[in-house]
Write a protein that holds these residues in place. Structure first.
Motif, PDB file in Angstrom:
ATOM      1  N   UNK A 119      -7.366   7.496  -5.143  1.00 11.93           N
ATOM      2  CA  UNK A 119      -8.304   6.915  -4.182  1.00 11.93           C
ATOM      3  C   UNK A 119      -9.149   5.836  -4.842  1.00 11.93           C
ATOM      4  N   UNK A 120      -9.585   4.893  -4.039  1.00 13.67           N
ATOM      5  CA  UNK A 120     -10.470   3.848  -4.529  1.00 13.67           C
ATOM      6  C   UNK A 120     -11.850   4.470  -4.747  1.00 13.67           C
ATOM      7  N   UNK A 159      12.688  -4.723   6.959  1.00 12.17           N
ATOM      8  CA  UNK A 159      11.646  -3.709   7.066  1.00 12.17           C
ATOM      9  C   UNK A 159      10.298  -4.399   6.904  1.00 12.17           C
ATOM     10  N   UNK A 160       9.306  -3.983   7.673  1.00 15.80           N
ATOM     11  CA  UNK A 160       7.985  -4.595   7.496  1.00 15.80           C
ATOM     12  C   UNK A 160       7.420  -4.254   6.122  1.00 15.80           C
ATOM     13  N   UNK A 161       6.689  -5.196   5.553  1.00 17.54           N
ATOM     14  CA  UNK A 161       6.066  -4.990   4.252  1.00 17.54           C
ATOM     15  C   UNK A 161       4.852  -4.107   4.453  1.00 17.54           C
ATOM     16  N   UNK A 162       4.743  -3.091   3.613  1.00 18.93           N
ATOM     17  CA  UNK A 162       3.617  -2.172   3.729  1.00 18.93           C
ATOM     18  C   UNK A 162       2.763  -2.317   2.481  1.00 18.93           C
ATOM     19  N   UNK A 163       1.502  -2.557   2.659  1.00 11.43           N
ATOM     20  CA  UNK A 163       0.593  -2.729   1.531  1.00 11.43           C
ATOM     21  C   UNK A 163      -0.448  -1.623   1.549  1.00 11.43           C
ATOM     22  N   UNK A 164      -0.765  -1.145   0.361  1.00 13.78           N
ATOM     23  CA  UNK A 164      -1.766  -0.092   0.237  1.00 13.78           C
ATOM     24  C   UNK A 164      -2.748  -0.466  -0.845  1.00 13.78           C
ATOM     25  N   UNK A 165      -3.990  -0.170  -0.623  1.00 18.25           N
ATOM     26  CA  UNK A 165      -5.005  -0.375  -1.634  1.00 18.25           C
ATOM     27  C   UNK A 165      -5.251   0.964  -2.301  1.00 18.25           C
TER      28      UNK A 165
END
Length: 188
Positions: A139-140, A126-132
């Motif tokens: 939320x940032x 599975x593709x690696x999914x990154x979130x900030x």
């Protein structure tokens, strides 16, 4: 009606010349494209699309063949390493006496790498999914700031001396920022 070999060769030559012209930035309505035998710029555009689609189909077939060859190689290597990785081998002492049995950990590592390679080759991972995200996964937090401050931050990014980050563009300290990083407001 099927195309003759001669007609197919003519189309291939014309498409190759069209691709060369397009790589040079020549527009579809240029007279050089018209000289290739296209009745209109739209006809040339459609033919280019067909050529690119045919190329993608050929490329996909080549990739499929390559993937099959690589899978067969991995099968052969895995078949060779599998018994040593899964069946314990005798362990000998200095006199040559059997003192126990254990797996060949190098073979285990090899098998794991072969399995990993097969997964990558066939797109099984599975593709690696990154979130900030900000504090607590929310939320940032963003704060309105001037363009000059952003430019200053960009210019100082990566510098080891980041003392100027708490200052605004006019050199004044930002009132709501803590400069001593202990969590308490400034005690000046």
């Amino acid at each position: 009606m099927a195309w003759s070999k001669l007609k197919m060769d003519e189309v291939t030559v014309r498409r190759t010349k069209l691709l060369q012209l397009r790589r040079q930035g020549v527009r579809f309505d240029d007279e050089r494209v018209e000289q290739l035998g296209y009745s209109s710029p739209n006809a040339a555009r459609k033919d280019l699309t067909r050529a690119l689609e045919a190329h993608r189909a050929e490329e996909a077939a080549e990739i499929s063949t390559y993937r099959q060859q690589e899978n067969e190689r991995l099968d052969a290597l895995l078949e060779a390493a599998w018994p040593r990785a899964t069946q314990p081998s005798p362990v000998f002492d200095k006199e040559g006496n059997v003192v126990g049995e254990e797996l060949d950990m190098r073979a285990v590592d090899t098998v794991i790498r072969l399995i990993d390679r097969r997964a990558k080759l066939n797109g099984l991972d599975m593709p690696v999914r990154a979130e900030l995200s900000g504090p607590g996964g929310g939320a940032v937090p963003l704060k309105a700031t001037s363009v000059a401050t952003l430019i200053s931050l960009i210019n100082t990014a990566g510098d080891e001396d980041d003392e100027d980050l708490d200052e605004t563009s006019d050199g004044q300290e930002d009132d709501d920022e803590d400069s001593d990083d202990d969590g308490d407001p400034d005690e000046s």
